[in-house]
Motif scaffolding. Structure first.
Motif, short mmCIF file in Angstrom:
data_model
loop_
_atom_site.label_atom_id
_atom_site.label_comp_id
_atom_site.label_asym_id
_atom_site.label_seq_id
_atom_site.Cartn_x
_atom_site.Cartn_y
_atom_site.Cartn_z
N GLN A 35 49.33 29.71 9.62
CA GLN A 35 49.47 28.26 9.74
C GLN A 35 49.07 27.83 11.15
OE1 GLN A 35 53.25 28.86 7.99
NE2 GLN A 35 53.01 27.23 6.49
N LYS A 36 48.19 26.86 11.21
CA LYS A 36 47.83 26.27 12.50
C LYS A 36 48.89 25.23 12.82
CE LYS A 36 43.83 24.25 14.85
NZ LYS A 36 42.44 23.76 14.63
N TYR A 44 48.75 29.55 16.30
CA TYR A 44 48.65 29.94 14.89
C TYR A 44 49.85 30.82 14.56
CZ TYR A 44 43.83 28.28 15.05
OH TYR A 44 42.70 27.50 15.19
N TRP A 103 46.12 27.34 7.37
CA TRP A 103 44.75 27.70 7.79
C TRP A 103 44.16 28.82 6.92
CZ3 TRP A 103 42.25 31.97 9.98
CH2 TRP A 103 40.96 31.68 10.47
N ASP A 104 45.00 29.76 6.51
CA ASP A 104 44.54 30.79 5.56
C ASP A 104 45.75 31.28 4.76
OD1 ASP A 104 42.71 32.26 4.15
OD2 ASP A 104 42.39 33.78 5.70
N THR A 172 38.30 30.39 13.58
CA THR A 172 39.26 29.36 14.03
C THR A 172 38.51 28.11 14.51
OG1 THR A 172 39.37 30.45 16.19
CG2 THR A 172 41.17 30.90 14.64
N PRO A 176 38.04 25.02 10.55
CA PRO A 176 39.35 24.54 10.99
C PRO A 176 40.23 23.94 9.88
CG PRO A 176 37.67 22.94 11.55
CD PRO A 176 36.95 24.12 10.96
N SER A 178 42.32 23.04 6.27
CA SER A 178 43.35 23.65 5.42
C SER A 178 42.73 24.28 4.18
CB SER A 178 44.36 22.57 4.99
OG SER A 178 45.14 23.05 3.91
N SER A 184 41.92 18.21 7.71
CA SER A 184 42.01 18.58 9.13
C SER A 184 43.43 18.28 9.61
CB SER A 184 41.01 17.77 9.95
OG SER A 184 41.38 16.40 9.90
#
Ligand code: MN
Length: 197
Positions: A35-36, A44, A103-104, A172, A176, A178, A184
């Motif tokens: 998670q960013k 992160y 983010w991933d 990254t 960027p 989701s 974003s």
């Protein structure tokens, strides 16, 4: 004492939209999520499902796909499994205030369980030597999580040198958005403001 006590103690669930309980993912393979988190300092959060919770590290620069680029990772409190799909805004004056973007997200395998002398994920992390194979949407392949300083509990997140290693990628910065909502950080923040006004 549950390993989620610290997570629960730090948060006021009347005020934050983060999950307070856990329904479990029900998936066969354990989950990983990155998670960013645009908190007081952007970082992160790297999380691995281990024995019913998400073991967590804050990685200031995020993960790299370059094996020579070792990234500092600072352990943080265990999070509930439901946190893996949490995306939104933690309000001001709450712990970790700021925007969270998934983010991933994917599953992982414990590579140390496949060695001649198999080691469980818990044993591997207790010894400060985790090796996992990630199957995410952005990240793939082996990553090592290595404790480099017992006293300070400092770790490194390192891409292993395998077919998914790629020194030219820089996900990254080039990817960027989701993986859950394709938004974003800015769009997540704007959406949350709209729905609360
Ligand atoms: Mn965080």
């Amino acid at each position: 004492m549950s390993s989620l006590d610290e997570y629960l103690e730090k948060r006021d669930f009347q005020g934050t939209p983060e999950p307070a309980s856990d329904s479990g993912t029900g998936a066969d393979e354990p989950a990983f999520v990155i998670q960013k988190h645009d908190a007081s300092t952007l970082h992160y959060d790297f999380r691995l499902e281990v024995e019913g919770v998400l073991k967590s590290w804050a990685v200031p620069k995020g993960p790299s796909t370059d094996p020579s680029d070792k990234r500092l990772a600072q352990p943080t409190e265990d999070h509930p499994l439901d946190y893996a799909t949490f995306e939104g805004i933690i309000p001001e004056d709450h712990y970790g205030a700021g925007t969270v973007l998934v983010w991933d997200l994917g599953s992982y395998r414990n590579l140390r369980a496949e060695e001649d002398d198999p080691v469980s994920m818990t044993e591997a992390l207790d010894a400060g030597k985790g090796k996992v194979w990630l199957e995410g949407q952005k990240l793939h392949g082996g990553y090592a999580l290595v404790r480099i300083d017992d006293a300070e509990d400092r770790w490194l997140l390192i891409k292993m040198d395998d077919e998914a290693a790629d020194a030219r990628r820089n996900p990254t910065s080039t990817e960027p958005r989701s993986v859950l909502s394709d938004r974003s950080l800015r769009e997540i923040a704007d959406d949350a403001e709209e729905s609360s006004s």
